[in-house]
Design an enzyme around this catalytic site. Structure first.
Site, mmCIF file in Angstrom:
data_model
loop_
_atom_site.group_PDB
_atom_site.id
_atom_site.type_symbol
_atom_site.label_atom_id
_atom_site.label_comp_id
_atom_site.label_asym_id
_atom_site.label_seq_id
_atom_site.Cartn_x
_atom_site.Cartn_y
_atom_site.Cartn_z
ATOM 1 C CG ASP A 95 17.260 -55.756 62.941
ATOM 2 O OD1 ASP A 95 16.311 -55.160 63.483
ATOM 3 O OD2 ASP A 95 17.481 -55.691 61.725
ATOM 4 C CB SER A 96 19.966 -52.843 67.157
ATOM 5 O OG SER A 96 20.879 -52.633 66.091
ATOM 6 C CG ASP A 149 25.842 -53.092 65.324
ATOM 7 O OD1 ASP A 149 24.679 -52.721 65.074
ATOM 8 O OD2 ASP A 149 26.416 -53.975 64.664
ATOM 9 C CD GLN A 199 30.036 -54.306 63.573
ATOM 10 O OE1 GLN A 199 30.786 -54.496 62.604
ATOM 11 N NE2 GLN A 199 28.723 -54.487 63.498
ATOM 12 C CB CYS A 316 9.907 -78.999 50.317
ATOM 13 S SG CYS A 316 9.688 -78.206 48.718
ATOM 14 C CB CYS A 319 10.302 -80.736 45.651
ATOM 15 S SG CYS A 319 11.399 -79.305 45.435
#
Ligand SMILES: [Zn+2]
Length: 379
Positions: A95-96, A149, A199, A316, A319
């Protein structure tokens, strides 16, 4: 230079906007729609890279803000990039840092140039500009980079949302120019690609304005930002549907920070290809378990003598081996293994949900899969 990256659409659902695709990155291919576990500081909390591979994780997310502060992107660059540093040879999206920085209430100041902020670690002053965050992500060697952003809180005034859309647009242009120039100068050898972020809060006309601006600049993929920040669920779905339909059909669409397993299915139906969210990992550490019967809190005394697995329908490794009673005991005793087992199951559940989505689109029955989810107990 962007030749390592390609997005193929393999199949489309006839009843919804769901599509089945394949994302080719410099570190391998990703079958979409996909879920990207969040590896904030270069680690998916409570998991090893071996376990992530065992779970079939195709791509993870790294947080630029955290990695920039600690250990620092220059150290990671010297160590051969993030893939090598953390020993994850598969795709990484970063991410930024914008979302984290914007969340530093009272510790940041947004200007035309960028964001000034204080570190949550030691209070030191830092500055992120649109160019700087591309440079940091290039130092990390990310496969998919995100632009800086401005994400507004919910609710926000129309004026504040509009201002954020305009600023994000100007920053996007600067980020794109810097990105293309650095490729031309061959400074970035990682061959990562850059996604734009749309956005506009819950206002369709602002979403449209933002989407049009991002498409005019041109990116390899388009993300929907500023959702799942407290707005009603119906607004999340409506804005996703409206905005996804505005972006190019041939480009990947990434819905940032969403959501529950049900949200994944609902938003795939609205044309989303990529998701990330801290829910499976953060909930796991707080004893919140996602199952095919809904969400359960495994700490509860009602599970003290329950010999059944977390989810009766789950295949999984957790489980297949451990009981609810044991995992409840681990949480009560504050054992680290509690977080490990719960995270493993939750990530399996999320990744398995995505596998089922992909299989349903491939088989041409995503519509009936969606109807079953809508009628069922999924969280
Ligand atoms: Zn399980």
């Amino acid at each position: 230079m962007l030749s390592h990256f390609k997005f193929e659409i393999l199949a489309r659902d006839s009843e919804t906007r769901a599509r089945r695709g394949r994302l080719h990155t410099p570190h391998g291919t990703v079958e979409t729609p996909c879920f990207m576990p969040v590896g904030t500081c270069g680690a998916v909390k409570a998991m090893t890279q071996e376990l992530l591979e065992e779970l079939g994780t195709q791509i993870i997310l790294g947080n630029t803000y955290h990695l920039y502060l600690r250990p620092g992107h220059e150290i990671i660059r010297e160590m051969g990039g993030l893939h090598r540093f953390i020993s994850w040879p598969h795709p990484i999206l970063t991410d930024s840092g914008g979302f984290q920085v914007m969340s530093l209430k009272g510790l940041q100041r947004i200007t035309e140039e960028g964001v000034e902020f204080r570190s949550h670690l030691d209070g030191s002053s830092h500055f992120f500009s649109p160019e700087r965050v591309v440079e940091i992500q290039q130092a990390l060697g990310s496969d998919i980079l995100m632009i800086l952003d401005e994400c507004v809180a919910y609710p926000s005034s129309e004026e504040a949302t509009k201002r954020a859309v305009k600023l994000t647009g100007r920053w996007a242009r600067r980020a794109r120019n810097f990105f293309l120039e650095s490729i031309n100068r061959r400074e970035d050898i990682s061959s990562g690609v850059l996604y734009g972020i749309i956005q506009g809060g819950v206002d369709n006309s602002l979403r449209q304005e933002s989407a049009e601006e991002m498409m005019e600049i041109g990116f390899e993929g388009y993300a929907l930002g500023g959702l799942s920040v407290g707005e009603p669920k119906s607004a999340t779905y409506d804005v996703t549907e409206f905005t996804a339909a505005l972006t190019p059909e041939e480009s990947p669409r990434y819905l940032m920070g969403v959501g529950t397993p049900r949200d994944l299915v609902e938003c795939v139906a609205r044309g989303i290809d990529q998701f990330d969210c801290v829910m499976p990992t953060r909930n796991a550490r707080n004893a919140g378990i996602f199952t095919s019967e809904g969400r359960m809190v495994i700490k509860s005394a009602r599970y003290a003598r329950d010999e059944r697995p977390l989810d009766l329908a789950c295949e999984c490794a957790v489980c297949r081996r451990y009981s609810r009673a044991y995992i409840r005991h681990l949480f009560s005793a504050g054992e680290m293994l509690a977080a490990i087992l719960a995270t493993y199951h939750n990530l399996y559940f999320y990744l398995d949900t995505m596998r089922k989505i992909r299989q349903a689109i491939d088989a041409g029955n995503f519509g009936s899969f969606l109807s079953k989810v809508r009628a069922g107990p999924l969280a």
